[in-house]
Design a protein around this motif. Structure first.
Motif, PDB file in Angstrom:
ATOM      1  N   PHE A   1       2.882  11.481   5.000  1.00  0.00           N
ATOM      2  CA  PHE A   1       2.948  12.146   6.299  1.00  0.00           C
ATOM      3  C   PHE A   1       4.406  12.468   6.631  1.00  0.00           C
ATOM      4  CE2 PHE A   1       3.305  12.131  10.927  1.00  0.00           C
ATOM      5  CZ  PHE A   1       2.323  13.058  11.253  1.00  0.00           C
ATOM      6  N   GLY A   2       4.658  13.705   7.030  1.00  0.00           N
ATOM      7  CA  GLY A   2       6.016  14.115   7.343  1.00  0.00           C
ATOM      8  C   GLY A   2       6.751  14.692   6.158  1.00  0.00           C
ATOM      9  N   GLY A   3       6.061  14.783   4.994  1.00  0.00           N
ATOM     10  CA  GLY A   3       6.673  15.387   3.826  1.00  0.00           C
ATOM     11  C   GLY A   3       7.495  14.451   2.970  1.00  0.00           C
ATOM     12  N   GLU A   4       7.548  13.138   3.331  1.00  0.00           N
ATOM     13  CA  GLU A   4       8.308  12.200   2.509  1.00  0.00           C
ATOM     14  C   GLU A   4       7.639  12.059   1.146  1.00  0.00           C
ATOM     15  OE1 GLU A   4       9.100   8.461   4.326  1.00  0.00           O
ATOM     16  OE2 GLU A   4       9.290   9.319   6.329  1.00  0.00           O
ATOM     17  N   PRO A   5       8.430  11.941   0.093  1.00  0.00           N
ATOM     18  CA  PRO A   5       7.835  11.791  -1.240  1.00  0.00           C
ATOM     19  C   PRO A   5       7.170  10.426  -1.407  1.00  0.00           C
ATOM     20  CG  PRO A   5      10.209  11.504  -1.340  1.00  0.00           C
ATOM     21  CD  PRO A   5       9.898  11.971   0.056  1.00  0.00           C
ATOM     22  N   GLY A   6       6.173  10.371  -2.274  1.00  0.00           N
ATOM     23  CA  GLY A   6       5.531   9.103  -2.576  1.00  0.00           C
ATOM     24  C   GLY A   6       6.426   8.213  -3.413  1.00  0.00           C
ATOM     25  N   LEU A   7       6.005   6.988  -3.624  1.00  0.00           N
ATOM     26  CA  LEU A   7       6.802   6.032  -4.382  1.00  0.00           C
ATOM     27  C   LEU A   7       6.586   6.202  -5.882  1.00  0.00           C
ATOM     28  CD1 LEU A   7       6.236   2.781  -2.272  1.00  0.00           C
ATOM     29  CD2 LEU A   7       8.198   4.325  -2.200  1.00  0.00           C
ATOM     30  N   HIS A   8       7.665   6.105  -6.634  1.00  0.00           N
ATOM     31  CA  HIS A   8       7.581   6.104  -8.084  1.00  0.00           C
ATOM     32  C   HIS A   8       7.244   4.696  -8.557  1.00  0.00           C
ATOM     33  CE1 HIS A   8       9.042  10.177  -8.382  1.00  0.00           C
ATOM     34  NE2 HIS A   8      10.100   9.869  -7.640  1.00  0.00           N
ATOM     35  N   PRO A   9       6.697   4.534  -9.762  1.00  0.00           N
ATOM     36  CA  PRO A   9       6.353   3.197 -10.270  1.00  0.00           C
ATOM     37  C   PRO A   9       7.526   2.226 -10.238  1.00  0.00           C
ATOM     38  CG  PRO A   9       5.372   4.883 -11.657  1.00  0.00           C
ATOM     39  CD  PRO A   9       6.253   5.608 -10.682  1.00  0.00           C
ATOM     40  N   GLU A  10       8.737   2.721 -10.515  1.00  0.00           N
ATOM     41  CA  GLU A  10       9.903   1.834 -10.504  1.00  0.00           C
ATOM     42  C   GLU A  10      10.173   1.311  -9.091  1.00  0.00           C
ATOM     43  OE1 GLU A  10       9.853   4.913 -11.627  1.00  0.00           O
ATOM     44  OE2 GLU A  10      10.112   4.732 -13.806  1.00  0.00           O
TER      45      GLU A  10
ATOM     46  N   ALA B   1       0.862  -1.177   0.000  1.00  0.00           N
ATOM     47  CA  ALA B   1       0.000   0.000   0.000  1.00  0.00           C
ATOM     48  C   ALA B   1       0.900   1.228   0.000  1.00  0.00           C
ATOM     49  CB  ALA B   1      -0.907  -0.004   1.227  1.00  0.00           C
ATOM     50  N   HIS B   2       0.639   2.162  -0.900  1.00  0.00           N
ATOM     51  CA  HIS B   2       1.541   3.310  -1.019  1.00  0.00           C
ATOM     52  C   HIS B   2       0.785   4.529  -1.527  1.00  0.00           C
ATOM     53  CE1 HIS B   2       1.839   3.382  -5.489  1.00  0.00           C
ATOM     54  NE2 HIS B   2       1.458   2.131  -5.363  1.00  0.00           N
ATOM     55  N   ASP B   3       1.395   5.674  -1.307  1.00  0.00           N
ATOM     56  CA  ASP B   3       0.862   6.943  -1.800  1.00  0.00           C
ATOM     57  C   ASP B   3       1.684   7.405  -2.991  1.00  0.00           C
ATOM     58  OD1 ASP B   3      -1.094   7.210   0.252  1.00  0.00           O
ATOM     59  OD2 ASP B   3       0.507   7.798   1.627  1.00  0.00           O
ATOM     60  N   THR B   4       1.020   8.055  -3.939  1.00  0.00           N
ATOM     61  CA  THR B   4       1.742   8.614  -5.083  1.00  0.00           C
ATOM     62  C   THR B   4       2.216  10.035  -4.801  1.00  0.00           C
ATOM     63  OG1 THR B   4      -0.372   9.338  -6.031  1.00  0.00           O
ATOM     64  CG2 THR B   4       0.497   7.201  -6.748  1.00  0.00           C
ATOM     65  N   GLY B   5       1.522  10.720  -3.872  1.00  0.00           N
ATOM     66  CA  GLY B   5       1.914  12.071  -3.509  1.00  0.00           C
ATOM     67  C   GLY B   5       2.715  12.078  -2.220  1.00  0.00           C
ATOM     68  N   PRO B   6       3.047  13.258  -1.699  1.00  0.00           N
ATOM     69  CA  PRO B   6       3.805  13.356  -0.446  1.00  0.00           C
ATOM     70  C   PRO B   6       3.071  12.653   0.697  1.00  0.00           C
ATOM     71  CG  PRO B   6       3.729  15.475  -1.557  1.00  0.00           C
ATOM     72  CD  PRO B   6       2.773  14.579  -2.285  1.00  0.00           C
TER      73      PRO B   6
ATOM     74  N   GLN C   1      -0.268  -4.146  -5.711  1.00  0.00           N
ATOM     75  CA  GLN C   1      -0.108  -2.810  -5.167  1.00  0.00           C
ATOM     76  C   GLN C   1      -1.476  -2.159  -5.014  1.00  0.00           C
ATOM     77  OE1 GLN C   1       0.916   0.590  -7.583  1.00  0.00           O
ATOM     78  NE2 GLN C   1       1.370  -0.731  -9.352  1.00  0.00           N
ATOM     79  N   VAL C   2      -1.611  -1.341  -3.972  1.00  0.00           N
ATOM     80  CA  VAL C   2      -2.833  -0.587  -3.718  1.00  0.00           C
ATOM     81  C   VAL C   2      -2.420   0.839  -3.401  1.00  0.00           C
ATOM     82  CG1 VAL C   2      -4.862  -0.290  -2.254  1.00  0.00           C
ATOM     83  CG2 VAL C   2      -4.084  -2.589  -2.859  1.00  0.00           C
ATOM     84  N   VAL C   3      -3.009   1.811  -4.093  1.00  0.00           N
ATOM     85  CA  VAL C   3      -2.716   3.215  -3.810  1.00  0.00           C
ATOM     86  C   VAL C   3      -3.639   3.666  -2.681  1.00  0.00           C
ATOM     87  CG1 VAL C   3      -2.696   5.566  -4.707  1.00  0.00           C
ATOM     88  CG2 VAL C   3      -1.995   3.649  -6.174  1.00  0.00           C
ATOM     89  N   GLY C   4      -3.041   4.104  -1.575  1.00  0.00           N
ATOM     90  CA  GLY C   4      -3.847   4.540  -0.448  1.00  0.00           C
ATOM     91  C   GLY C   4      -3.218   4.173   0.880  1.00  0.00           C
ATOM     92  N   TRP C   5      -3.973   4.446   1.956  1.00  0.00           N
ATOM     93  CA  TRP C   5      -3.475   4.242   3.316  1.00  0.00           C
ATOM     94  C   TRP C   5      -3.479   2.759   3.668  1.00  0.00           C
ATOM     95  CZ3 TRP C   5      -6.357   4.789   8.464  1.00  0.00           C
ATOM     96  CH2 TRP C   5      -5.434   4.879   9.517  1.00  0.00           C
ATOM     97  N   ALA C   6      -2.581   2.368   4.557  1.00  0.00           N
ATOM     98  CA  ALA C   6      -2.377   0.959   4.874  1.00  0.00           C
ATOM     99  C   ALA C   6      -3.609   0.288   5.475  1.00  0.00           C
ATOM    100  CB  ALA C   6      -1.189   0.813   5.823  1.00  0.00           C
ATOM    101  N   VAL C   7      -4.286   0.947   6.432  1.00  0.00           N
ATOM    102  CA  VAL C   7      -5.373   0.281   7.156  1.00  0.00           C
ATOM    103  C   VAL C   7      -6.487  -0.200   6.235  1.00  0.00           C
ATOM    104  CG1 VAL C   7      -7.227   0.591   8.840  1.00  0.00           C
ATOM    105  CG2 VAL C   7      -4.906   1.316   9.397  1.00  0.00           C
ATOM    106  N   PRO C   8      -7.116   0.674   5.428  1.00  0.00           N
ATOM    107  CA  PRO C   8      -8.185   0.160   4.566  1.00  0.00           C
ATOM    108  C   PRO C   8      -7.676  -0.833   3.527  1.00  0.00           C
ATOM    109  CG  PRO C   8      -7.713   2.470   4.082  1.00  0.00           C
ATOM    110  CD  PRO C   8      -6.994   2.142   5.340  1.00  0.00           C
TER     111      PRO C   8
END
Length: 293
Positions: free
Chosen positions: A53-62, A46-51, A88-95
């Motif tokens: 929490f804490g300002g860390e960048p999201g993951l790139h497809p690679e 589960a991952h975010d494409t945008g920034p 892969q799922v785009v979004g927060w870990a819990v849901p």
């Protein structure tokens, strides 16, 4: 005579990963369990494409592909014939985890990580997943763990589910099982003699041990090759289980599925165990319990 109506769970196992060492340990543990059960293993990121929490960048497809490939490779190193299903799922870990757990026989996560599963088992995410998932949840720590499967058994209905999962795990991994029941002896009234108190507590210990033995009897019959030991302890269930976790293969406890761990494991015991246990912790749910007649 009591018997256990046992149904084999052939549903897939889902494991969360983020590429961290602890997540990789969780993938290996889940792969071992999937191989023993001969079921598929879904490796979920589960991952975010945008920034984040804490300002860390999201993951790139690679990066996503690399993490999933590494997770799948770690699983196949356990068993090259294992049916591994990266997702892969785009979004927060819990849901994401809870949604994937809907059709799973078990959900496995690491005790800490980064990225989409940052500090997964150290805060509210841990408690939500462990209490709300419709299947057993296993939290895995890094390191080699050996010893008995320790089951917290307080005589409640959810504890029967914990015994079901604990006995199966012990049978699969050829490990002994230790059933632990903790209670606080009553405070005696003023003037109560010491010898009388010793005898009274002794009687309570024996009665508690007898009830525990009764709860274990059908499972001993169902799994005759599993060596079973018992421990009746005074005081905190949390402290007793954490202490036993130092030399355990895993600790198994039951949950009502309503946001708290059950019975003798009430209150802060669940979070305390998840934070401080030295071995994998499995939380089972009331709906999983095997029928005992």
């Amino acid at each position: 005579m009591s018997t256990v109506a046992h149904t084999v769970d052939n549903r897939e196992i889902v494991v969360g990963t983020d590429g961290s060492p602890c997540a990789t340990a969780a993938v290996r543990w889940a792969a071992e369990e999937a191989a023993l059960r001969e079921v598929p293993l879904r490796v979920l990121l589960a991952h975010d494409t945008g920034p984040r929490f804490g300002g860390e960048p999201g993951l790139h497809p690679e990066q996503v592909d690399a993490i999933l490939d590494a997770g799948a490779d770690a699983a196949r190193r356990v068993d090259r014939d294992l049916d591994v299903r990266p997702q892969q799922v785009v979004g927060w870990a819990v849901p994401a985890l809870l949604n994937a757990a809907g059709g799973a026989g078990m959900l496995v996560v690491g005790s800490r990580g980064h990225g989409g599963f940052a500090s997964l088992l150290l805060g509210s995410v841990c408690q939500q997943v462990a209490s709300r998932a419709p299947c057993a949840v296993a939290m895995v720590r890094e390191g080699v763990h050996a010893g008995p499967v320790v089951v917290g058994s307080d005589g409640s209905e959810p504890a029967r589910g914990a015994l079901a999962v604990g006995f199966r795990l012990a049978d699969e991994r050829h490990a002994p099982l230790l059933a632990v029941r903790a209670y606080y002896p009553p405070t005696p009234p003023l003037g109560y003699g010491y010898q009388s108190l010793v005898h009274a507590v002794g009687d309570l210990d024996q009665a508690t041990a007898d009830r525990l033995a009764g709860d274990l009897r059908p499972w001993r019959q169902r799994y005759p090759t599993v060596r079973v030991d018992t421990a009746v302890v005074h005081g905190s269930a949390a402290g007793a289980l954490v202490e036993q976790s130092r030399d355990a293969l895993a600790v198994v406890v039951g949950s009502h599925g309503r946001g708290r761990v059950t019975g003798a494991l009430h209150g802060s015991v669940g979070p305390h165990l998840l934070r401080h246990a030295r071995c994998p912790v499995m939380v089972t749910h009331e709906r999983q319990r095997a029928a005992v007649t």
